[in-house]
Every structure is written in structure tokens, then in C-alpha cells.
Design a protein around this motif. Structure first.
Motif, PDB file in Angstrom:
ATOM      1  N   LYS A  76      -1.777  -2.705  -7.655  1.00  0.00           N
ATOM      2  CA  LYS A  76      -1.558  -2.720  -6.208  1.00  0.00           C
ATOM      3  C   LYS A  76      -2.771  -3.320  -5.476  1.00  0.00           C
ATOM      4  CE  LYS A  76      -1.473   1.243  -3.089  1.00  0.00           C
ATOM      5  NZ  LYS A  76      -0.936   2.603  -3.011  1.00  0.00           N
ATOM      6  N   GLY A  78      -0.289 -12.380 -15.253  1.00  0.00           N
ATOM      7  CA  GLY A  78      -0.455 -11.112 -15.956  1.00  0.00           C
ATOM      8  C   GLY A  78       0.004  -9.957 -15.092  1.00  0.00           C
ATOM      9  N   GLY A  79      -0.440  -8.760 -15.431  1.00  0.00           N
ATOM     10  CA  GLY A  79      -0.046  -7.583 -14.665  1.00  0.00           C
ATOM     11  C   GLY A  79      -1.039  -7.343 -13.538  1.00  0.00           C
ATOM     12  N   MET A 132      -2.855  -7.049  -5.970  1.00  0.00           N
ATOM     13  CA  MET A 132      -1.829  -7.716  -5.143  1.00  0.00           C
ATOM     14  C   MET A 132      -2.335  -7.856  -3.704  1.00  0.00           C
ATOM     15  SD  MET A 132       1.521  -5.663  -6.565  1.00  0.00           S
ATOM     16  CE  MET A 132       2.711  -6.316  -5.432  1.00  0.00           C
ATOM     17  N   ASP A 177       0.827  -1.211   0.000  1.00  0.00           N
ATOM     18  CA  ASP A 177       0.000   0.000   0.000  1.00  0.00           C
ATOM     19  C   ASP A 177       0.865   1.267   0.000  1.00  0.00           C
ATOM     20  OD1 ASP A 177      -2.475   1.241  -0.049  1.00  0.00           O
ATOM     21  OD2 ASP A 177      -2.429   1.573   2.125  1.00  0.00           O
ATOM     22  N   ALA A 178       1.951   1.216   0.745  1.00  0.00           N
ATOM     23  CA  ALA A 178       2.800   2.411   0.870  1.00  0.00           C
ATOM     24  C   ALA A 178       3.795   2.563  -0.273  1.00  0.00           C
ATOM     25  CB  ALA A 178       3.559   2.341   2.197  1.00  0.00           C
ATOM     26  N   GLN A 179       4.188   1.429  -0.875  1.00  0.00           N
ATOM     27  CA  GLN A 179       5.331   1.497  -1.801  1.00  0.00           C
ATOM     28  C   GLN A 179       5.013   1.323  -3.283  1.00  0.00           C
ATOM     29  OE1 GLN A 179       7.811  -1.570  -0.193  1.00  0.00           O
ATOM     30  NE2 GLN A 179       8.423  -0.341   1.578  1.00  0.00           N
ATOM     31  N   VAL A 180       3.807   0.894  -3.595  1.00  0.00           N
ATOM     32  CA  VAL A 180       3.505   0.672  -5.019  1.00  0.00           C
ATOM     33  C   VAL A 180       2.571   1.761  -5.539  1.00  0.00           C
ATOM     34  CG1 VAL A 180       2.599  -0.963  -6.722  1.00  0.00           C
ATOM     35  CG2 VAL A 180       3.786  -1.829  -4.713  1.00  0.00           C
ATOM     36  N   PRO A 181       3.052   2.599  -6.456  1.00  0.00           N
ATOM     37  CA  PRO A 181       2.187   3.637  -7.026  1.00  0.00           C
ATOM     38  C   PRO A 181       1.094   3.026  -7.905  1.00  0.00           C
ATOM     39  CG  PRO A 181       4.511   3.987  -7.606  1.00  0.00           C
ATOM     40  CD  PRO A 181       4.405   2.630  -7.024  1.00  0.00           C
ATOM     41  N   SER A 182       0.015   3.735  -8.092  1.00  0.00           N
ATOM     42  CA  SER A 182      -1.123   3.166  -8.825  1.00  0.00           C
ATOM     43  C   SER A 182      -0.853   2.970 -10.316  1.00  0.00           C
ATOM     44  CB  SER A 182      -2.362   4.042  -8.626  1.00  0.00           C
ATOM     45  OG  SER A 182      -2.047   5.354  -8.978  1.00  0.00           O
ATOM     46  N   ASN A 183       0.166   3.625 -10.863  1.00  0.00           N
ATOM     47  CA  ASN A 183       0.464   3.448 -12.302  1.00  0.00           C
ATOM     48  C   ASN A 183       1.313   2.200 -12.576  1.00  0.00           C
ATOM     49  OD1 ASN A 183       2.572   4.908 -10.935  1.00  0.00           O
ATOM     50  ND2 ASN A 183       3.521   5.249 -12.933  1.00  0.00           N
ATOM     51  N   LEU A 184       1.848   1.590 -11.521  1.00  0.00           N
ATOM     52  CA  LEU A 184       2.687   0.403 -11.736  1.00  0.00           C
ATOM     53  C   LEU A 184       1.898  -0.888 -11.574  1.00  0.00           C
ATOM     54  CD1 LEU A 184       6.139   1.106 -10.027  1.00  0.00           C
ATOM     55  CD2 LEU A 184       5.397   1.625 -12.338  1.00  0.00           C
ATOM     56  N   LYS A 185       2.274  -1.859 -12.405  1.00  0.00           N
ATOM     57  CA  LYS A 185       1.679  -3.197 -12.290  1.00  0.00           C
ATOM     58  C   LYS A 185       2.797  -4.215 -12.176  1.00  0.00           C
ATOM     59  CE  LYS A 185      -2.911  -2.996 -14.162  1.00  0.00           C
ATOM     60  NZ  LYS A 185      -3.910  -3.699 -14.963  1.00  0.00           N
ATOM     61  N   LEU A 186       2.546  -5.274 -11.435  1.00  0.00           N
ATOM     62  CA  LEU A 186       3.551  -6.322 -11.264  1.00  0.00           C
ATOM     63  C   LEU A 186       3.227  -7.508 -12.166  1.00  0.00           C
ATOM     64  CD1 LEU A 186       6.001  -7.552  -9.675  1.00  0.00           C
ATOM     65  CD2 LEU A 186       4.323  -8.448  -8.050  1.00  0.00           C
ATOM     66  N   ALA A 187       4.193  -7.847 -13.026  1.00  0.00           N
ATOM     67  CA  ALA A 187       4.054  -9.047 -13.865  1.00  0.00           C
ATOM     68  C   ALA A 187       4.762 -10.169 -13.141  1.00  0.00           C
ATOM     69  CB  ALA A 187       4.693  -8.807 -15.221  1.00  0.00           C
TER      70      ALA A 187
END
Lengths: 83, 218
Positions: free
Chosen positions: A42, A38-39, A45, A23-33
Motif C-alpha cells: 500500500k 512485482g508486488g 502504491m 489508504d482506506a481500502q488496502v490492508p497492509s498484508n495485501l500486495k498488488l501485482a
């Protein structure tokens, strides 16, 4: 054997810590593959971690693995090895 | 076996789009070095086409992009291209780099146990962050670059004539450099990016003949 099991066990405390970090470290524009999932945003996740499904377990495991590597100096040593 | 590289580049979802977009540079570098290179894109990244092409061209380096598991690597629309115990013999005696999840743990071990080849891959899920802003133009995505350009160093270094071990180590060293870089920026996402880079660093492994190189595999 018991120690190994307890090491692999994912507790509620671990889950909550991981959720707070995402919640604190992942900005909303990033996705984790990761894997064939898939992507993941936050929010997705966090949802997987809350559910405790396979993806959620994997997310927690890698968080813990990273925190352990920070705590035992493995990352510091690896970075120090860079010339 | 012939000096050359066979690349699989499926593009059926965002993840494979990214992997394939960053693989274009590998083919360009092969061309610059006059090394034969064939890329199986989209529907050509099928089990049948992969098998036929490999038997015909007999390239000594295989660069697999796609989703994976402990025992397999997939191609277009997640169709399994290579599966342990089924057709992994296709990879025997070659240098293989699998940019996919977990394939080193069982598939890679079986390939290198049964042949004199080399397998570079991941024992954990390979992962990367990407910026949604750039999904239509992945190559411009500076976040994804941190992960995919460092992993690209495996095939790029092999093309330069370095050994499999040197190529594996160069990629891992770049991952460490990128961890250092992101931690220095102290941005909101620094730790998240470092954590993922560490996962790939920690999970990347080399199995089999680590002295193998493009020139001495004939």
C-alpha cells in the motif's frame, strides 16, 4: 482533441482521491501485482501515485476507470447480467 | 499441428511464482483428459527452449504465464520469449492465452492479423492482489485465488473442448461473480479487490478465430 487530452490528464485532485482510497481500502498484508513491477505494498502504491511515475499513472487510471464504470452504471449492468 | 498444450511457467519473482503455482492445475486437468501437456518451468522458460519445444511438439494451444508488454511476453528472468515482428510467427494458427500484461494490444493483434489463430489476452496490465502471509504457498492464498482461478477458466474450458469464445466468456463471467462476492463481504478491501477484478474483466479480450477449439485444430 482537447476533450480527449483533458480526459487523460491526471490532476492533483485525482491523485489525492486515489491516495485516500488506497489508504482506506488496502490492508497492509495485501500486495498488488501489476505489470512487471512485482508486488507493491500500500505504501509503495501511494509513493508511485505521489511521484506521478508510469506505475503511479497506471494506478490512477485504473481507479478512475473503475469509478467511471460505477458512476455510469456499467458495473451494475454487468453484475445484473449474471444469472 | 497436434492436439496439446504448451505452458510457460517461470518462477523468478513472487508474481511469476503465483502465476506458475496456479498453472499446475491446468497440467493436471490435461492429464485427466488425456491431453498432451508440456510445462516449461523456471530456466526452461527460455526463448531458445520455447522455440525448440514448440517446433518439436507443435501443440495447438499455448498458455503463456509471465510479465508482458504490448509487443512481447517474457519467460524466465524476464527474458523475452515472443516478440512482435521478431518471432511471433511461432504463435500463428494456434489458440494462445497470454496471462500477462497488455500483450493482446499489439502482439495479439499482429498474430491474429497474420494467421487464422486465436489470441486471448489483456489490453491492460493484468493484475492481482496477493496476501503476503501465503507467498510461500500461493495456492492457499484466497485473495489471489479470486484472480487466478477465474483466469484459469480460459485454459480449463479449452481443455473441456469448449470454443475459445466460450472459454473467454466463462473466465470473464467468473470475474464478475467474484466482484459480486467481494462487494457482498463489505470488508475493508472489498472495493480494492473489485477494482482490480474489474480491470482484468475490462482488459481481457479475444482476437481472431473465436470458434477455435482444441479438437478442430489439427
Amino acid at each position: 482533441m482537447e476533450n480527449k487530452n483533458s480526459e487523460n490528464e491526471i490532476t492533483e485532485t485525482m491523485k489525492n482521491s486515489v491516495i485516500a482510497r488506497i489508504d482506506a481500502q488496502v490492508p497492509s498484508n495485501l500486495k498488488l501485482a501489476m505489470g512487471s513491477y512485482g508486488g507493491m505494498s500500500k505504501e509503495e502504491m501511494i509513493e508511485h501515485v505521489k511521484k506521478g511515475d508510469e506505475i503511479g499513472k497506471q494506478i490512477v487510471k485504473r481507479h478512475i476507470q473503475f469509478l467511471r464504470a460505477v458512476a455510469n452504471g456499467e458495473i451494475t449492468d454487468a453484475l445484473a447480467s449474471l444469472k | 499441428m497436434k492436439k496439446g498444450m504448451l505452458i510457460t511457467a517461470p518462477r523468478h519473482d513472487t508474481v511469476t511464482e503465483y502465476l506458475s503455482a496456479f498453472s499446475v492445475k491446468i497440467e493436471k486437468n490435461c492429464n485427466k483428459k488425456s491431453i498432451f501437456c508440456k510445462t516449461l518451468k523456471d530456466e526452461l522458460a527460455s526463448k531458445e527452449k520455447f522455440s525448440k519445444t514448440l517446433k518439436k511438439l507443435d501443440c495447438n494451444i499455448i498458455f503463456l504465464n509471465g510479465h508482458g508488454s504490448e509487443k512481447s511476453v517474457s519467460g524466465n528472468k524476464n527474458q523475452i520469449l515472443i516478440k512482435s515482428g521478431e518471432n511471433e510467427y511461432l504463435l500463428y494458427n494456434r489458440i494462445v492465452y497470454a496471462r500477462s500484461c497488455e500483450a493482446a494490444s499489439k502482439l495479439g493483434r499482429r498474430v491474429t492479423k497474420n494467421s487464422k489463430g486465436c489470441f486471448i489476452g489483456y489490453e491492460l496490465p493484468f493484475e492481482f492482489y496477493f496476501d503476503e502471509t501465503w507467498v510461500t504457498n500461493p495456492i492457499k492464498d484466497n485473495t489471489a485465488k479470486l484472480f487466478l482461478e477465474s483466469s484459469n477458466l480460459v485454459p480449463l474450458s479449452l481443455i473441456k473442448g469448449n470454443s475459445a469464445k466460450e472459454s473467454h466468456e466463462r473466465a470473464k463471467k467468473q470475474m464478475l461473480k467474484n466482484i459480486k462476492k467481494v462487494l457482498r463481504t463489505k470488508s475493508k478491501e472489498s472495493y480494492a479487490l473489485a477494482e482490480s477484478l474489474w480491470n482484468n474483466y475490462f482488459g481481457q479480450t479475444i482476437l481472431g478465430d473465436n470458434k477455435a477449439r482444441i479438437s478442430n485444430k489439427t
